[in-house]
Design an enzyme around this catalytic site. Structure first.
Site, PDB file in Angstrom:
ATOM      1  N   GLU A  29      35.105   1.808 -37.983  1.00 26.54           N
ATOM      2  CA  GLU A  29      33.649   1.914 -37.854  1.00 26.54           C
ATOM      3  C   GLU A  29      32.914   1.887 -39.188  1.00 26.54           C
ATOM      4  OE1 GLU A  29      32.419   5.160 -35.369  1.00 26.54           O
ATOM      5  OE2 GLU A  29      33.560   4.463 -33.653  1.00 26.54           O
ATOM      6  N   GLU A  33      38.863   3.032 -29.311  1.00 27.50           N
ATOM      7  CA  GLU A  33      38.355   4.374 -28.978  1.00 27.50           C
ATOM      8  C   GLU A  33      37.457   4.285 -27.762  1.00 27.50           C
ATOM      9  OE1 GLU A  33      36.314   6.691 -31.991  1.00 27.50           O
ATOM     10  OE2 GLU A  33      37.806   6.108 -33.497  1.00 27.50           O
TER      11      GLU A  33
HETATM   12  C1  FCB Z   1      33.637   7.729 -33.364  1.00 27.15           C
HETATM   13  C2  FCB Z   1      34.597   8.131 -34.457  1.00 27.15           C
HETATM   14  C3  FCB Z   1      35.611   9.160 -34.048  1.00 27.15           C
HETATM   15  C4  FCB Z   1      35.027  10.203 -33.121  1.00 27.15           C
HETATM   16  C5  FCB Z   1      34.242   9.572 -32.011  1.00 27.15           C
HETATM   17  C6  FCB Z   1      33.642  10.543 -31.031  1.00 27.15           C
HETATM   18  O1  FCB Z   1      32.466   7.241 -33.926  1.00 27.15           O
HETATM   19  O2  FCB Z   1      35.306   7.002 -34.922  1.00 27.15           O
HETATM   20  O3  FCB Z   1      36.167   9.709 -35.202  1.00 27.15           O
HETATM   21  O4  FCB Z   1      34.309  11.120 -33.822  1.00 27.15           O
HETATM   22  O5  FCB Z   1      33.226   8.770 -32.531  1.00 27.15           O
END
Ligand code: FCB
Length: 492
Positions: free
Chosen positions: A176, A398
């Site tokens: 990210e 994620e």
């Molecule tokens: C993302 C992050 C991760 C976590 C999630 C909820 O932006 O990559 O580390 O905090 O959000």
């Protein structure tokens, strides 16, 4: 007489491809703790979390989920889930304190042991090199707005690649970069907490450059079969209304949130409209000849992190310029993804759009982060990438949700809302695959409750509950549900 088999069956409609990679994800600073052990030096998150008022309750990652000392217990949890893959990040200041010079073997040994334990459990390690924990000394030397940081990152990539490349086949350079650049350097709600929009744009470019340099560095030291990837938190941006003005607001946020990375990395160019939109801030002269060719070094897959969609509407520049309140303004207007929990008067993480774009809360149920639950956004993103990058395999690196979970007196943690969230999002992935999208895996965020950045320990994303006073782990209902999905190879 044959007994009736009451177990739910996976129909062909809900079965995932046989080779689908089922995983969970974590990040070093959020779980490891052991902040000052074995030669580790502070990262920007150690410094930031110590600064008053930056992180809720003054929480820090000093101990976190104590994973550094409980790694074997956590690998056993992963084995119990039946995951095929586990995504974790390496702490830069643990393996190369201060961000320069030789590696510290004790730090690398932790990751060697982790990889060995995963492989012994039949789990494929997926390594992220940068999940936001820049060595503080490199921030002191200018941080990501400073070009030299990109070169340092490539050296660090070489160190980790040489140490783990014989056993780790899947690599991610950055997690990210949008958050790291714009929350870290523009809105300042993440480390290092700077509020300089031009610094954020420079950081974004240096992340693209660092990514490309690291891809080259890794190719030099990794076996040929290794896969190299990048993880982006792409924004599923929608207009409030289907008007030309709102569609232009979408275009602006898409440029600054998505194409600022996608275009350099996959096409070796910067979006023209982004350069125009930010012309009053910078002439982009920090982009040197050859940088975009470096950024577009070929990679093997793209990781996508998705939590919720983004809805925008146009603000008329005349209204903004007049200084009068916008007649259409919604008093509860969403500040847009990013701003931290308790901050007031936070600068925008969207440089150059402040007077043009307003973020609007998406409708529907919300998680404990107050993020809207909307799985269609994930489908929209995946199918967009199918069309725009048809040759690039995708992984959802994620996805997950925070809810206010607690262990009841019997020791159970019931989290039906998380199960519903996960089910809807896995169904969206399945629909995207059925629609011809090459999604190769899904990594649930997160294995454990952990340090949720500016929210500290107040938000629980784990499918395993952590009692931070005792470090006791308790498997939540969602973990059992996920294990069953993996066991069946699909949704029931
Ligand atoms: C993302 C992050 C991760 C976590 C999630 C909820 O932006 O990559 O580390 O905090 O959000």
């Amino acid at each position: 007489m044959t007994a009736v088999d009451a177990r739910p069956r996976t129909t062909t409609e809900s079965r995932f491809p046989r080779a689908f990679r089922w995983g969970t994800a974590t990040a070093a600073y959020q779980i490891e703790g052991a902040a000052a052990e074995d030669g580790r030096t502070p990262s920007i998150w150690d410094t930031f979390s110590r600064a008053p008022g930056r992180v809720r309750n003054g929480d820090t990652g000093d101990i976190a989920a104590d994973h550094y000392h409980r790694m074997h217990e956590d690998v056993a949890l992963l084995k119990g889930l039946g995951v095929t893959d586990y995504r974790f990040s390496v702490s830069w200041p643990r393996v190369q304190p201060t961000g320069r010079g030789p590696a510290v073997q004790r730090g690398l040994d932790f990751y060697r042991r982790l990889v060995d334990a995963l492989l012994a459990a039949g789990i494929r390690p997926v390594v992220t090199l940068y999940h936001w924990d820049l060595p503080q000394e490199l921030e002191d030397a200018g941080g990501w707005p400073q070009r030299g940081t990109a070169g340092r990152f490539a050296e660090y990539a070489t160190i980790v690649g040489e140490a783990l490349g014989d056993r780790v086949t899947t690599w991610t350079t950055l997690n990210e970069p949008w958050c790291a650049a714009f929350l870290g350097y523009a809105s300042g709600v993440h480390a290092p907490g700077r509020t300089d929009p031009v610094a954020a744009l420079r950081a974004a470019h240096h992340f693209n450059l660092a990514h490309g340099l690291a891809v080259r560095a890794l190719r030099d030291v990794l076996p040929r079969k290794s896969e190299i990837s990048l993880t982006l938190n792409l924004h599923a941006v929608r207009p409030l209304r289907e008007t030309a003005a709102d569609l232009d607001a979408v275009r602006r946020i898409d440029a600054l949130g998505n194409r600022i990375f996608l275009d350099p990395v996959f096409h070796g160019r910067l979006p023209e409209d982004l350069i125009e939109d930010t012309a009053s801030l910078t002439d982009w002269s920090f982009v040197h000849d050859g940088d975009l060719a470096t950024a577009s070094e070929p990679i093997d897959s793209l990781g996508i992190n998705y939590y919720s969609p983004t809805v925008v509407t146009a603000v008329s520049p005349a209204t903004a310029a007049s200084g009068l309140p916008d007649p259409d303004a919604d008093p509860d207007a969403d500040p847009g993804p990013g701003p931290g929990p308790d901050a007031t008067d936070v600068p925008s993480p969207w440089p150059g759009t402040e007077e043009r774009v307003r973020f609007v809360p998406a409708p529907g149920p919300r998680t404990a982060m107050d993020w809207p639950v909307d799985a269609d956004g994930l489908y929209e993103l995946l199918t967009r990438l199918r069309d725009e990058l048809p040759r690039t395999p995708l992984m959802v690196t994620e996805n997950g949700a925070a809810y206010d979970d607690y262990a009841d007196p019997s020791g159970a943690v019931h989290d039906p809302e998380r199960v519903a969230y996960l089910r809807a999002h896995l169904a969206a992935v399945h629909r995207a695959i059925a629609a011809g999208t090459r999604v190769r895996g899904y990594f649930l965020w997160s294995l454990l409750d952990n340090f949720e950045w500016a929210y500290g320990y107040s938000k629980r994303f784990g499918i395993v509950h952590v009692d931070f006073a005792t470090q006791r782990r308790t498997v939540k209902d969602s973990a059992r549900w996920y294990a069953a999905v993996i066991g069946r190879g699909g949704l029931a």
